[in-house]
Design a protein around this motif. Sequence first.
Motif, PDB file in Angstrom:
ATOM      1  N   LEU A  20      -0.218   1.753  -5.906  1.00  0.00           N
ATOM      2  CA  LEU A  20       0.075   0.644  -6.759  1.00  0.00           C
ATOM      3  C   LEU A  20      -0.072   1.104  -8.639  1.00  0.00           C
ATOM      4  N   PHE A  21      -1.942   0.373  -8.035  1.00  0.00           N
ATOM      5  CA  PHE A  21      -2.841   0.151  -9.804  1.00  0.00           C
ATOM      6  C   PHE A  21      -1.786   1.549 -10.469  1.00  0.00           C
ATOM      7  N   ASP A  22      -2.131   2.448 -10.041  1.00  0.00           N
ATOM      8  CA  ASP A  22      -1.871   3.277 -10.283  1.00  0.00           C
ATOM      9  C   ASP A  22      -0.988   3.615 -11.351  1.00  0.00           C
ATOM     10  N   ILE A  23      -0.177   3.603 -10.931  1.00  0.00           N
ATOM     11  CA  ILE A  23       1.587   3.474 -11.246  1.00  0.00           C
ATOM     12  C   ILE A  23       1.560   2.128 -12.302  1.00  0.00           C
ATOM     13  N   VAL A  24       1.254   1.283 -12.298  1.00  0.00           N
ATOM     14  CA  VAL A  24       1.339   0.342 -12.937  1.00  0.00           C
ATOM     15  C   VAL A  24       0.315  -0.106 -14.629  1.00  0.00           C
ATOM     16  N   ALA A  25      -0.621   0.804 -13.464  1.00  0.00           N
ATOM     17  CA  ALA A  25      -1.612   1.036 -15.476  1.00  0.00           C
ATOM     18  C   ALA A  25      -1.285   2.259 -15.776  1.00  0.00           C
ATOM     19  N   THR A  26      -0.289   2.801 -15.625  1.00  0.00           N
ATOM     20  CA  THR A  26       0.547   3.342 -16.553  1.00  0.00           C
ATOM     21  C   THR A  26       1.623   3.994 -16.778  1.00  0.00           C
ATOM     22  N   HIS A  27       2.066   2.275 -16.884  1.00  0.00           N
ATOM     23  CA  HIS A  27       3.358   1.753 -17.108  1.00  0.00           C
ATOM     24  C   HIS A  27       4.598   2.915 -16.531  1.00  0.00           C
ATOM     25  N   CYS A  28       4.655   2.653 -15.464  1.00  0.00           N
ATOM     26  CA  CYS A  28       5.529   3.394 -14.942  1.00  0.00           C
ATOM     27  C   CYS A  28       6.030   2.727 -13.901  1.00  0.00           C
ATOM     28  N   VAL A  29       7.648   2.728 -13.738  1.00  0.00           N
ATOM     29  CA  VAL A  29       8.056   1.547 -13.322  1.00  0.00           C
ATOM     30  C   VAL A  29       7.809   1.650 -11.983  1.00  0.00           C
ATOM     31  N   PRO A  30       7.408   0.953 -10.991  1.00  0.00           N
ATOM     32  CA  PRO A  30       7.026   0.677  -9.154  1.00  0.00           C
ATOM     33  C   PRO A  30       7.995   1.302  -8.397  1.00  0.00           C
ATOM     34  N   VAL A  31       8.978   2.493  -8.005  1.00  0.00           N
ATOM     35  CA  VAL A  31       9.745   1.862  -6.939  1.00  0.00           C
ATOM     36  C   VAL A  31       8.907   2.415  -5.433  1.00  0.00           C
ATOM     37  N   ILE A  32       9.056   1.162  -4.603  1.00  0.00           N
ATOM     38  CA  ILE A  32       8.143   0.451  -3.593  1.00  0.00           C
ATOM     39  C   ILE A  32       9.122   1.413  -2.385  1.00  0.00           C
ATOM     40  N   ILE A  33       8.522   1.788  -1.951  1.00  0.00           N
ATOM     41  CA  ILE A  33       9.123   2.487  -0.730  1.00  0.00           C
ATOM     42  C   ILE A  33       8.696   1.948   0.654  1.00  0.00           C
ATOM     43  N   SER A  34       8.961   1.346   1.243  1.00  0.00           N
ATOM     44  CA  SER A  34       8.301  -0.160   2.010  1.00  0.00           C
ATOM     45  C   SER A  34       8.424  -0.833   2.768  1.00  0.00           C
ATOM     46  N   ASP A  35       8.883  -1.635   3.897  1.00  0.00           N
ATOM     47  CA  ASP A  35       9.435  -2.832   4.456  1.00  0.00           C
ATOM     48  C   ASP A  35       8.072  -3.405   4.740  1.00  0.00           C
ATOM     49  N   GLU A  36       7.327  -3.379   5.015  1.00  0.00           N
ATOM     50  CA  GLU A  36       6.360  -4.501   5.172  1.00  0.00           C
ATOM     51  C   GLU A  36       5.065  -4.294   4.112  1.00  0.00           C
ATOM     52  N   ILE A  37       4.971  -3.979   2.813  1.00  0.00           N
ATOM     53  CA  ILE A  37       4.367  -3.685   1.846  1.00  0.00           C
ATOM     54  C   ILE A  37       2.976  -4.916   1.468  1.00  0.00           C
ATOM     55  N   GLU A  38       2.208  -5.382   1.585  1.00  0.00           N
ATOM     56  CA  GLU A  38       1.400  -6.660   1.067  1.00  0.00           C
ATOM     57  C   GLU A  38       0.971  -6.300  -0.087  1.00  0.00           C
ATOM     58  N   LEU A  39       1.619  -6.810  -1.218  1.00  0.00           N
ATOM     59  CA  LEU A  39       0.979  -6.579  -2.447  1.00  0.00           C
ATOM     60  C   LEU A  39       0.198  -7.903  -3.350  1.00  0.00           C
ATOM     61  N   PRO A  40      -0.462  -7.230  -4.154  1.00  0.00           N
ATOM     62  CA  PRO A  40      -1.887  -8.666  -4.192  1.00  0.00           C
ATOM     63  C   PRO A  40      -1.254  -8.523  -5.246  1.00  0.00           C
ATOM     64  N   PHE A  41      -1.355 -10.510  -5.274  1.00  0.00           N
ATOM     65  CA  PHE A  41      -1.446 -11.476  -6.424  1.00  0.00           C
ATOM     66  C   PHE A  41       0.451 -11.694  -6.572  1.00  0.00           C
ATOM     67  N   GLU A  42       0.527 -11.820  -4.928  1.00  0.00           N
ATOM     68  CA  GLU A  42       2.652 -11.553  -4.782  1.00  0.00           C
ATOM     69  C   GLU A  42       2.631 -13.571  -4.483  1.00  0.00           C
ATOM     70  N   ASP A  43       1.523 -13.949  -4.893  1.00  0.00           N
ATOM     71  CA  ASP A  43       2.084 -15.395  -4.920  1.00  0.00           C
ATOM     72  C   ASP A  43       2.508 -16.261  -6.399  1.00  0.00           C
ATOM     73  N   VAL A  44       1.799 -14.615  -7.619  1.00  0.00           N
ATOM     74  CA  VAL A  44       1.656 -15.073  -8.923  1.00  0.00           C
ATOM     75  C   VAL A  44       2.547 -14.521  -9.081  1.00  0.00           C
ATOM     76  N   LEU A  45       2.090 -13.276  -8.787  1.00  0.00           N
ATOM     77  CA  LEU A  45       3.551 -12.295 -10.069  1.00  0.00           C
ATOM     78  C   LEU A  45       5.063 -11.861  -9.359  1.00  0.00           C
ATOM     79  N   ASP A  46       6.054 -12.011  -9.105  1.00  0.00           N
ATOM     80  CA  ASP A  46       7.207 -11.898  -8.949  1.00  0.00           C
ATOM     81  C   ASP A  46       7.388 -10.205  -9.077  1.00  0.00           C
TER      82      ASP A  46
END
Length: 123
Positions: A20-46
Amino acid sequence: MASSKFCLHIAGDTPSSNRLFDIVATHCVPVIISDEIELPFEDVLDYSDFCVFVHASDAIKPGYLLKLLRGIDRDEWTKMWYNYPSKPDDAVDMIWKAVRRKVSAVRLELNRKKRYYRSQPTS
Protein backbone atom coordinates in the motif's frame (compact mmCIF):
# COMPACT_ATOMS: atom_id res chain seq x y z
CA MET A 1 3.66 1.52 -11.24
CA ALA A 2 4.53 5.22 -11.51
CA SER A 3 2.81 5.50 -14.88
CA SER A 4 -0.28 3.50 -13.87
CA LYS A 5 -3.60 5.10 -12.99
CA PHE A 6 -4.73 2.17 -10.81
CA CYS A 7 -2.60 -0.34 -8.90
CA LEU A 8 -3.86 -3.60 -7.44
CA HIS A 9 -3.37 -4.19 -3.74
CA ILE A 10 -4.17 -7.85 -3.15
CA ALA A 11 -4.30 -9.33 0.35
CA GLY A 12 -1.05 -10.99 1.28
CA ASP A 13 0.08 -13.33 4.00
CA THR A 14 1.57 -10.69 6.28
CA PRO A 15 0.35 -7.38 7.72
CA SER A 16 3.82 -5.86 7.44
CA SER A 17 3.79 -5.60 3.67
CA ASN A 18 4.73 -2.31 2.00
CA ARG A 19 2.42 -2.74 -1.00
CA LEU A 20 0.00 0.00 0.00
CA PHE A 21 2.82 2.39 0.82
CA ASP A 22 4.46 1.74 -2.56
CA ILE A 23 1.16 2.35 -4.36
CA VAL A 24 0.35 5.59 -2.52
CA ALA A 25 3.92 6.89 -2.75
CA THR A 26 3.86 6.50 -6.54
CA HIS A 27 0.53 8.38 -6.67
CA CYS A 28 -1.35 5.48 -8.12
CA VAL A 29 -4.97 4.95 -7.05
CA PRO A 30 -5.00 1.77 -4.92
CA VAL A 31 -7.48 -0.94 -5.88
CA ILE A 32 -7.72 -2.91 -2.64
CA ILE A 33 -8.89 -6.48 -3.06
CA SER A 34 -9.39 -7.70 0.46
CA ASP A 35 -12.41 -8.21 2.66
CA GLU A 36 -10.73 -7.83 6.04
CA ILE A 37 -7.74 -5.53 5.50
CA GLU A 38 -6.57 -3.31 8.37
CA LEU A 39 -5.24 -0.01 7.05
CA PRO A 40 -2.86 2.39 8.81
CA PHE A 41 -4.43 5.61 10.12
CA GLU A 42 -7.90 4.48 9.13
CA ASP A 43 -9.18 6.38 12.15
CA VAL A 44 -7.85 9.58 10.55
CA LEU A 45 -7.90 8.89 6.80
CA ASP A 46 -11.01 8.04 4.82
CA TYR A 47 -9.48 5.60 2.37
CA SER A 48 -12.62 5.57 0.27
CA ASP A 49 -11.64 9.10 -0.83
CA PHE A 50 -8.60 7.80 -2.72
CA CYS A 51 -8.95 4.01 -2.99
CA VAL A 52 -11.23 1.58 -4.78
CA PHE A 53 -12.33 -1.33 -2.58
CA VAL A 54 -13.35 -4.61 -4.16
CA HIS A 55 -14.63 -7.74 -2.44
CA ALA A 56 -12.45 -10.73 -3.25
CA SER A 57 -15.49 -12.65 -4.50
CA ASP A 58 -16.21 -9.87 -7.02
CA ALA A 59 -12.61 -9.50 -8.14
CA ILE A 60 -12.50 -13.05 -9.48
CA LYS A 61 -15.55 -12.59 -11.68
CA PRO A 62 -14.48 -12.45 -15.34
CA GLY A 63 -14.26 -8.85 -16.55
CA TYR A 64 -15.46 -7.34 -13.26
CA LEU A 65 -12.34 -5.32 -12.41
CA LEU A 66 -11.83 -4.05 -15.92
CA LYS A 67 -15.46 -2.91 -16.19
CA LEU A 68 -15.33 -1.31 -12.74
CA LEU A 69 -12.12 0.65 -13.40
CA ARG A 70 -13.16 1.70 -16.90
CA GLY A 71 -16.35 3.05 -15.33
CA ILE A 72 -14.40 5.55 -13.23
CA ASP A 73 -14.35 8.74 -15.27
CA ARG A 74 -11.45 11.19 -15.46
CA ASP A 75 -12.96 13.66 -12.97
CA GLU A 76 -13.59 10.99 -10.35
CA TRP A 77 -10.11 9.52 -10.87
CA THR A 78 -8.58 13.01 -10.55
CA LYS A 79 -10.33 13.52 -7.19
CA MET A 80 -8.98 10.18 -5.99
CA TRP A 81 -5.53 11.13 -7.20
CA TYR A 82 -5.65 14.34 -5.11
CA ASN A 83 -2.53 13.41 -3.22
CA TYR A 84 -0.15 14.56 -5.94
CA PRO A 85 2.01 16.34 -5.13
CA SER A 86 2.08 15.27 -1.52
CA LYS A 87 0.97 17.79 1.10
CA PRO A 88 1.39 17.82 4.90
CA ASP A 89 -0.89 15.29 6.61
CA ASP A 90 -2.18 13.72 3.41
CA ALA A 91 -2.06 9.96 2.84
CA VAL A 92 1.48 9.96 1.45
CA ASP A 93 2.82 12.13 4.28
CA MET A 94 1.14 10.01 6.96
CA ILE A 95 2.43 6.78 5.47
CA TRP A 96 5.97 8.23 5.33
CA LYS A 97 5.63 9.09 9.03
CA ALA A 98 4.58 5.51 9.76
CA VAL A 99 7.58 4.19 7.83
CA ARG A 100 9.89 6.50 9.81
CA ARG A 101 8.48 5.16 13.08
CA LYS A 102 8.83 1.60 11.84
CA VAL A 103 12.44 2.20 10.74
CA SER A 104 13.18 3.71 14.15
CA ALA A 105 11.75 0.67 15.91
CA VAL A 106 13.78 -1.68 13.70
CA ARG A 107 16.99 0.27 14.36
CA LEU A 108 16.27 0.25 18.09
CA GLU A 109 15.85 -3.52 18.07
CA LEU A 110 19.04 -4.03 16.02
CA ASN A 111 21.05 -1.77 18.30
CA ARG A 112 19.76 -3.57 21.38
CA LYS A 113 20.77 -6.91 19.90
CA LYS A 114 24.33 -5.59 19.39
CA ARG A 115 24.75 -4.44 23.02
CA TYR A 116 26.65 -7.46 24.24
CA TYR A 117 28.62 -8.45 21.17
CA ARG A 118 31.91 -7.60 22.96
CA SER A 119 30.94 -9.74 25.95
CA GLN A 120 31.10 -12.95 23.94
CA PRO A 121 34.34 -14.82 24.56
CA THR A 122 36.39 -15.50 21.47
CA SER A 123 38.02 -18.86 20.90
